[in-house]
Design an enzyme around this catalytic site. Sequence first.
Site, PDB file in Angstrom:
ATOM      1  N   ALA A 111       2.035  -2.307   4.457  1.00 33.87           N
ATOM      2  CA  ALA A 111       1.721  -1.312   5.478  1.00 33.87           C
ATOM      3  C   ALA A 111       1.178  -2.088   6.669  1.00 33.87           C
ATOM      4  CB  ALA A 111       0.683  -0.340   4.955  1.00 33.87           C
TER       5      ALA A 111
ATOM      6  N   HIS B  27      -5.234  -9.391  -2.220  1.00 34.00           N
ATOM      7  CA  HIS B  27      -5.478  -9.595  -0.792  1.00 34.00           C
ATOM      8  C   HIS B  27      -6.587 -10.624  -0.604  1.00 34.00           C
ATOM      9  CE1 HIS B  27      -3.767  -5.471  -0.907  1.00 34.00           C
ATOM     10  NE2 HIS B  27      -3.197  -5.836   0.220  1.00 34.00           N
TER      11      HIS B  27
ATOM     12  N   MET C 254      -2.674  -7.236   6.840  1.00 31.78           N
ATOM     13  CA  MET C 254      -3.623  -8.132   6.164  1.00 31.78           C
ATOM     14  C   MET C 254      -3.017  -8.786   4.926  1.00 31.78           C
ATOM     15  SD  MET C 254      -6.837  -5.505   6.324  1.00 31.78           S
ATOM     16  CE  MET C 254      -7.233  -4.588   7.827  1.00 31.78           C
ATOM     17  N   SER C 255      -1.705  -8.920   4.901  1.00 32.86           N
ATOM     18  CA  SER C 255      -1.082  -9.477   3.691  1.00 32.86           C
ATOM     19  C   SER C 255       0.183 -10.240   4.047  1.00 32.86           C
ATOM     20  CB  SER C 255      -0.751  -8.335   2.719  1.00 32.86           C
ATOM     21  OG  SER C 255       0.277  -7.522   3.253  1.00 32.86           O
TER      22      SER C 255
ATOM     23  N   TYR D   5      -8.758 -10.505   1.680  1.00 32.70           N
ATOM     24  CA  TYR D   5     -10.020  -9.826   2.031  1.00 32.70           C
ATOM     25  C   TYR D   5     -10.806  -9.349   0.813  1.00 32.70           C
ATOM     26  CZ  TYR D   5      -7.337  -5.438   1.502  1.00 32.70           C
ATOM     27  OH  TYR D   5      -6.541  -4.423   1.025  1.00 32.70           O
ATOM     28  N   GLU D   6     -10.157  -9.321  -0.338  1.00 32.11           N
ATOM     29  CA  GLU D   6     -10.884  -8.937  -1.549  1.00 32.11           C
ATOM     30  C   GLU D   6     -11.749 -10.088  -2.064  1.00 32.11           C
ATOM     31  OE1 GLU D   6      -8.338  -6.220  -4.324  1.00 32.11           O
ATOM     32  OE2 GLU D   6      -6.949  -7.508  -3.231  1.00 32.11           O
TER      33      GLU D   6
ATOM     34  N   ASN E  56       0.441   3.304  11.335  1.00 30.52           N
ATOM     35  CA  ASN E  56      -0.510   3.775  12.366  1.00 30.52           C
ATOM     36  C   ASN E  56      -0.299   2.958  13.635  1.00 30.52           C
ATOM     37  OD1 ASN E  56      -1.794   1.645  10.443  1.00 30.52           O
ATOM     38  ND2 ASN E  56      -2.865   1.389  12.391  1.00 30.52           N
TER      39      ASN E  56
ATOM     40  N   SER F 221       0.817  -1.218   0.000  1.00 30.59           N
ATOM     41  CA  SER F 221       0.000   0.000   0.000  1.00 30.59           C
ATOM     42  C   SER F 221       0.849   1.266   0.000  1.00 30.59           C
ATOM     43  CB  SER F 221      -0.876   0.060   1.259  1.00 30.59           C
ATOM     44  OG  SER F 221      -1.759  -1.008   1.285  1.00 30.59           O
TER      45      SER F 221
ATOM     46  N   HIS G 104      -3.612   0.716  -6.110  1.00 29.38           N
ATOM     47  CA  HIS G 104      -2.788  -0.326  -6.704  1.00 29.38           C
ATOM     48  C   HIS G 104      -3.059  -0.389  -8.203  1.00 29.38           C
ATOM     49  CE1 HIS G 104      -1.364  -1.997  -2.966  1.00 29.38           C
ATOM     50  NE2 HIS G 104      -2.580  -2.045  -2.501  1.00 29.38           N
TER      51      HIS G 104
ATOM     52  N   HIS H 196      -8.249   4.015   6.605  1.00 28.06           N
ATOM     53  CA  HIS H 196      -7.357   3.672   5.494  1.00 28.06           C
ATOM     54  C   HIS H 196      -6.572   4.901   5.008  1.00 28.06           C
ATOM     55  CE1 HIS H 196      -5.808   1.312   2.221  1.00 28.06           C
ATOM     56  NE2 HIS H 196      -6.338   2.096   1.307  1.00 28.06           N
TER      57      HIS H 196
HETATM   58  N1  HPA Z   1      -4.224  -3.406  11.077  1.00 30.18           N
HETATM   59  C1  HPA Z   1      -4.266  -4.235  10.026  1.00 30.18           C
HETATM   60  N2  HPA Z   1      -3.750  -3.924   8.849  1.00 30.18           N
HETATM   61  C2  HPA Z   1      -3.138  -2.739   8.716  1.00 30.18           C
HETATM   62  C3  HPA Z   1      -3.054  -1.829   9.765  1.00 30.18           C
HETATM   63  C4  HPA Z   1      -3.636  -2.186  11.020  1.00 30.18           C
HETATM   64  O1  HPA Z   1      -3.612  -1.424  12.017  1.00 30.18           O
HETATM   65  N3  HPA Z   1      -2.389  -0.731   9.310  1.00 30.18           N
HETATM   66  C5  HPA Z   1      -2.071  -0.995   8.012  1.00 30.18           C
HETATM   67  N4  HPA Z   1      -2.520  -2.211   7.654  1.00 30.18           N
END
Ligand code: HPA
Length: 278
Positions: free
Chosen positions: A119, A89, A217-218, A91-92, A241, A37, A67, A253
């Site tokens: 990320a 991903h 998530m990857s 989740y997609e 974050n 990301s 992307h 996001h």
């Molecule tokens: N959690 C899950 N996936 C993420 C996060 C998070 O805090 N930040 C960036 N991808």
Amino acid sequence: MHSLHLYQWGYNMESAIKFIREKIGDFMPDTGIILGSGLGDFADNFDSIKIPYSEIDGFEKSNVQGHKGQLVFAEINGKKIIMMQGRYHYYEGYSLDAVTYPVKVMKKLGVKTLIITNAAGAISGDYLPGELMFITDHLNFMGTNPLIGKNDDTLGTRFPDMSEVYSKELIKTAVNAAEKLNINYQKGVYVATTGPSYETPAEINMYRILGANAVGMSTVPEAIVANYCGIKVLGISCLTNYAAGVNDTPLNHQEVIDTADKVKDNFKKLLTEILNQI
Ligand code: HPA
């Protein structure tokens, strides 16, 4: 569903490789990079051959915001690189077969080293948004495994060892590169969830107790498959974050994209230096 997919991938792989070979000629990539990301535009800095995923057999169309969804072949510091600009991903809604298929294609194209970037949220207090973290190990909390299904013996063994998914040697290389450039870094354990919802504070607390330093998530599916195929892996998380509950701010996001954007110049320099040293 899994076996059906595998059957299909098995057939598509050969034609995918043939198609890519026609496009890239005798270019033999030995290092792959999966751009996470906000980092996709690293690939825009070089003369390259680009192949959209939509043109390659077995690749699904990638549609996540930010992307592009293409393979980029470029020479960087004399090294022949294949980059994924955009990844799939779980989740997609893609199967883990689809998520990890590009890694298998890279293996068939001759890739020996794979740099996987992402990320991630920072779980422990010492890890700060804006920092880069070299992944030392992972916790797979996706509740599934990309190797489930019929095993392809041409790629790897049925029960592959996972005691060093993230190459210690490559972590040393990355550390050297970061120190040379004076870029701050962390090392730590990455936990993978399916997403797409972010975690609850209770979940983050559990992951912290279990030894995770960052959450995302990857990466884990691709890293498992790369290790299974005998590709050395370097994982780099851009901590974008604080994970849920670490402070009082709700997650979104946009924050992830904004932080990745701020870090990306350092990230690009670091990647380039790592490629120099590999
Ligand atoms: N959690 C899950 N996936 C993420 C996060 C998070 O805090 N930040 C960036 N991808």
